[in-house]
Design an enzyme around this catalytic site. Structure first.
Site: not given
Lengths: 95, 484, 486
Positions: B76, B151, B175
């Protein structure tokens, strides 16, 4: 606890965000929606409840007083928006 | 190769069925060919990946195959990676070449992992749809008109589309778990303090936790084994021994007590979503688990408590983005105030600014007690609810999300509606517990996930539950038609 | 609260003192606290507030704060909590300062000060907390812009907050000196005010006796005790003038300029500060165990009060002299070394407080940087005591030693400053002087006893001149009295 454009302006200044007049009203509306949802907190009976800052109640580990961090000037100055003679540059600060 | 799990790929590398270079080239090729449809990567680090792959092949040839040697992983873009842009999905960091590497990335690299690139995400991890990214929304491979969740939306989408076999994410209010559910993959948020936060750009420090997303619980166990552990650089990272997650996977579920919180099945919950989660629990019942009704009365206040605590911490955490030492700086600032205000207003997107304002307001004089302090008090009530429940049961289960992936833009004008959808995931962050989401079927053709919550440091237990479930089901093996 | 009125006004003073802790590394990072190096060479990723970096607390900073707390008999915070004080400033990299507010490491304590008239007064300490220092903004050499050097950012500080217990500049300075003595004796700070290692902010207000507290101002940039005293007097006068002219005191921060002895209001920000304190989520509560506290207490070095008592007892010094000499660890160390080498504490005390203090003062030097070492002063005292030199010559030797001309013995030797010990030779000179001054001899002999004591001075002067000051004045006096007797 409704917030209006004036409160938005004050809070935006604290957060160093620029809120243009055009967006101020819509933004206060949004923030009021959020705060309205958040206001459910007022229903809770929290008398005698200690605030919980961290999920696990443990204490701070302490570091020995040794110099372990290297000089990173050559790594960080090149990624700075503006620097000169080893310093970060900003518009003149008046004290 | 891309339909295989990390566990299978690991065996393939060991058996020399293929080389790490071949494997890496295969996934880089898939990213290049297909990510245009998804936008799941912000940066692809092909050259470095191939260099790492060659090193992995040498290691394997030398008999030094570690946990993740030769396995391509997508990180990420919230984790700092030295020499590689680390954008956090924000214009603010569009030009930020991190000067150091996050512990999570380092730990995985030490176990031989290859970094394919950096995945797209909601800006500063603030969002549940991946629509707040400066780099544009990520699309859900099951239906590219829909959001992947957020997210960690890029991580979940690239996995589901088999553009990467393993990924890292972070979870502040769901997330990892919510996008895992919306994309039909498995995602684990560990206990707060299980994985180091060093080098992970902070959203809400007391809630943020990094974890793996994978195609199976076993893959998550493999990645967590490498990620977890004490780090001197993170005061909140606990010095607890790391369990043998892989070794615990196969345990049978005889006598497992599964708590079913009534609050996870509210009257207004979509019946199909509720049934999906109940079916998953029934499957575990078949394997010897017992279902026990429990109640977590305070978690109804978890969304409001979260939307005070997270923005408050974020408002302070994001003050360092001031245009002085790194990141975006506005053109020709006329004075210091102008530098701050324009750099921050131009560098941050709308949702980030909204949350900074909410957090600043909640901490400001006169409101601290009514908002922040009260939210922290509610947080204790929530934690105590879980503690009470875990005296009766081993794990808690329910749906991960009250809905499946929604259409892009559907909630653009309704942040509160978006926030409320985090209702099942957020309480876990407030309490700091470990939880995972596993694929448990489809509702109207879209993936649905079931959440398994464990007690502190019981990652091994919840991975075991999910693994046993996945041994009996094949939801986790389904691949979106367009990405077979 | 105050001890005396100032033209009918009562002055109320409280201090906030920032003490840089002498740790090797910073409070939240392993970067060096060294000063004087290239800008930003000691600014680690953590000190720079790089995204994703995290603080870890330095054990020694905690221990130093506890040591200070024990030295002022304060309640030690068994549990203390770091909070964030949020504001934007370029020398504050994270946009917040990590500090303590609700649960500081040092709670209420007290400090006893001695005043010149012998009075003692207790100043209460409200609390002392740990925090990180900011970096520095450099305004020169950046053609109209400001350069930011973050080497100092993250240096550990304790901020000591007193109650408003002081009533005039003398008390405030005595308190400041006492704190300085305590922290330097403990070794937790080097006390160098000129480098800002110890910084005093003075809160001042005035009121008519019996009235509620007046509006206060805060005066900053006091980098010596002398300036502190002047700045307080200046601000008290200003406030009284304003009020007597019917004006109002504005709450503000004032910046003192020692060179011009003036102060100006710092640009007041248009917004009232709202620092939005909240517990730092990157740090956990710091716990200090009873065991740790007991160990630190047992290891405390001699503190200024105990040292003063010891000087009175051991060296028979007056309370006041003992107070002065024990008032700074550097002075105390110097004095004790000089006394030991010279074998005479009283002489050493007189020289340290007299000649040496005056010389240091005139050249604005710290005793630690004295060109005359304690060993050298000790040697000088030895030569005084054994009669090798007179006290007048001693001053000359001291001066030469100050100017780097060598040890006292070498200087005495090189310059031939030894007193004449040969009585025969001295007698000849005395006889010569008497023979050369018939008129003065006549005058002397005709005077009464009282006048003779004055008139003998002429002859002493002549003899000393003839001997280039090397004669022992006592001996000269004795000889002259004998030979001039009618």
């Amino acid at each position: 606890m409704a917030i209006d454009s004036q409160v938005v302006a004050r809070v935006a200044h604290l957060a160093r965000l620029q809120v243009d007049d055009g967006e101020s009203e819509a933004l206060s509306e949004r923030l009021n929606e959020i705060l309205g949802m958040v206001d459910q907190l007022q229903q809770a009976d929290v008398s005698d409840v200690e605030p919980l800052a961290h999920p696990l109640e443990v204490s701070q580990p302490l570091r020995d007083d040794r110099v372990t961090e290297p000089d990173v000037r050559d790594k960080v100055l090149p990624i700075a928006p503006a620097s000169e003679e080893g310093c970060f540059l900003v518009p003149r600060v008046i004290e | 190769m891309h339909d295989k799990t990390l566990t299978e790929l690991r065996a393939g590398l060991q058996a020399k069925d293929f080389s790490a270079r071949e494997l890496t080239e295969h996934f880089l090729g898939r990213i290049q060919a297909r990510d245009g449809e998804l936008n799941s990567f912000v940066t692809v680090t092909g050259e470095q990946a191939l260099a790492q792959a060659d090193a992995a092949d040498q290691a394997i040839a030398a008999g030094d195959q570690r946990l993740l040697t030769g396995l391509p992983i997508a990180h990420k873009d919230i984790f700092c990676t030295e020499g590689v842009r680390t954008s956090c999905g924000s214009r603010m960091l569009d030009n930020f070449i991190a000067p150091y590497t996050a512990t999570v990335v380092d730990n995985m690299a030490r176990e031989g992992a290859i970094m394919l690139g950096k995945t797209n995400m909601d800006e500063f991890a603030m969002g549940s749809s991946n629509e707040t990214s400066f780099y544009g929304p990520v699309r859900n491979p099951w239906d590219t008109e829909r959001v992947p969740g957020g997210s960690s939306g890029g991580a979940a989408a690239c996995l589901a589309a088999r553009l990467a076999p393993g990924a890292t994410g972070t979870d502040t209010g769901g997330s990892i778990r919510q996008p895992a559910a919306l994309n039909g993959v498995t995602g684990l948020k560990p206990t707060y303090g299980r994985v180091s936060r060093w080098g992970m750009i902070a959203f809400a420090s007391s809630l943020d936790q990094a974890g793996p997303l994978g195609l199976s619980a076993a893959d998550c166990a493999l990645m967590l084994q490498a990620m977890a552990g004490h780090d001197d650089k993170d005061s909140t990272c606990l010095n607890e021994p790391v369990d043998d997650y892989l070794g615990a996977l196969e345990q049978n579920l005889d006598g497992l007590r599964i708590g079913v919180p009534e609050e996870f099945f509210p009257d207004n919950l979509d019946g199909a979503i509720a049934d999906n989660a109940r079916d998953a629990m029934r499957e575990l019942e078949k394997q010897g688990a017992k279902l026990v009704k429990v109640s977590l009365p305070s978690i109804k206040l978890s969304v409001p408590a979260y939307y005070v605590i997270a923005p408050a911490e974020a408002s302070s955490n994001l003050s360092r983005f001031d245009g002085v030492r790194f990141g975006y700086r506005c053109e020709a600032p006329k004075d210091l105030e102008d530098l701050y205000k324009r750099s921050r207003s131009e560098g941050f997107g709308a949702e980030v600014k909204r949350r900074i304002l909410v957090g600043t307001y909640a901490l400001s004089a006169g409101y601290y007690d009514a908002y922040y302090k009260r939210a922290q008090q509610v947080r204790r009530l929530i934690r105590d609810d879980f503690a009470r429940a875990f005296k009766e049961v081993d794990v808690l289960m329910g749906p991960t999300s009250p809905e499946t992936a929604f259409k892009l833009g559907a909630k653009a004008d309704d942040p509160v509606n978006m926030y409320m959808a985090d209702v099942f995931t957020i309480a876990v962050n407030l309490a700091g517990l470990p939880a995972l989401s596993m694929p448990s079927g489809f509702v109207d053709g879209l993936p649905a996930g079931t959440q398994v919550i464990g007690n502190y440091f019981q990652e091994g237990r919840i991975l075991n539950v999910a693994h046993r479930y996945q041994m009996a089901t094949d939801w986790h093996q389904r691949i979106p038609g367009a990405f077979q | 609260m105050s001890s005396s009125l100032h033209n009918g006004w009562e002055v109320v003073i409280g201090l906030e003192v920032h003490v840089q802790l002498a740790t090797r590394s910073k409070i939240f990072s392993g970067a060096s606290t060294a000063t004087g190096d290239a800008p930003n060479s000691h600014a680690s990723l953590i000190d720079l507030g790089m995204p994703g970096t995290l603080p870890v607390v330095n054990k020694e900073a905690i221990r130093n704060a506890v040591r200070f707390g024990l030295a002022i008999n304060a309640d030690i915070g068994r549990r203390s909590v770091f909070e964030r004080k949020n504001y934007f400033y370029p020398d504050l990299p994270k946009g917040y300062q990590t500090t303590q507010l609700a649960e500081p490491i040092v709670g209420a304590g007290e400090v006893v000060i001695q005043l010149e008239d012998g009075r003692e007064k207790t100043v209460r300490i409200h609390h002392a907390h740990l925090e990180e220092d900011a970096g520095k903004s450099l305004h020169e050499d950046f053609h109209g812009q400001t350069g930011i050097d973050l080497n100092r950012a993250g240096t550990p500080l304790i901020e000591i907050v007193s109650e408003p217990d002081m009533g005039n500049a003398e008390e405030a300075v005595a308190f400041a000196r006492k704190l300085h003595a305590i922290v330097t004796s403990l070794g937790v700070c080097d006390g160098d005010m000129s480098q800002g290692n110890m910084r005093f902010d003075v809160n001042i207000s005035v009121r008519r006796p019996g009235e509620p507290l007046g509006t206060r101002t805060e005066t900053k940039n006091l980098n010596s005790f002398r300036f502190m005293e002047k700045a307080i007097k200046l601000e008290v006068e200003r406030q009284i003038d304003v009020l007597e002219d019917g004006g109002k005191i504005v709450q503000e921060t004032r910046l003192y300029n020692g060179e011009t002895n003036t102060a100006r209001s710092m640009r007041t920000k248009e917004d009232a500060n709202d620092y939005r304190y909240f517990p730092c989520p990157d740090l956990l509560p710091v716990l200090v165990s009873e065991e740790e506290i007991d160990t630190l207490r047992a290891e405390l070095p001699e503190l200024p009060d105990a040292r003063q008592a010891r000087y009175v007892e051991q060296y028979q010094l007056s309370d006041y002299d003992a107070g002065l000499l024990s008032g700074s660890i550097a002075t105390a160390r110097y004095f004790e070394a000089a006394a030991q080498h010279g074998g005479d504490a009283k002489l050493a005390a007189n020289w340290v407080m007299g000649e040496l203090a005056a010389r240091l003062n005139s050249e604005d030097k710290d005793i630690a940087d004295s060109p005359v070492s304690a060993e050298q002063l000790g040697q000088l005292i030895l030569r005084l005591k054994d009669g090798t030199i007179s006290s007048k010559i001693a001053k000359q030797v001291f001066e030469a030693c100050w100017n780097g001309e060598g040890d006292p013995d070498a200087i005495i030797e090189a310059k031939g400053l030894k007193q004449m010990s040969d009585t025969g030779e001295l007698e000849k000179i005395v006889d010569q002087v008497i023979a050369d001054s018939p008129a003065q001899v006549e005058d002397y002999r005709s005077a009464d006893d009282a006048k003779r004591k004055k008139k003998i001075g002429y002859f002493v002067g002549q003899v000393m001149k003839a001997t280039q000051g090397k004669a022992n004045p006592q001996q000269v006096n004795q000889l002259l009295q004998q030979k001039l007797a009618p």
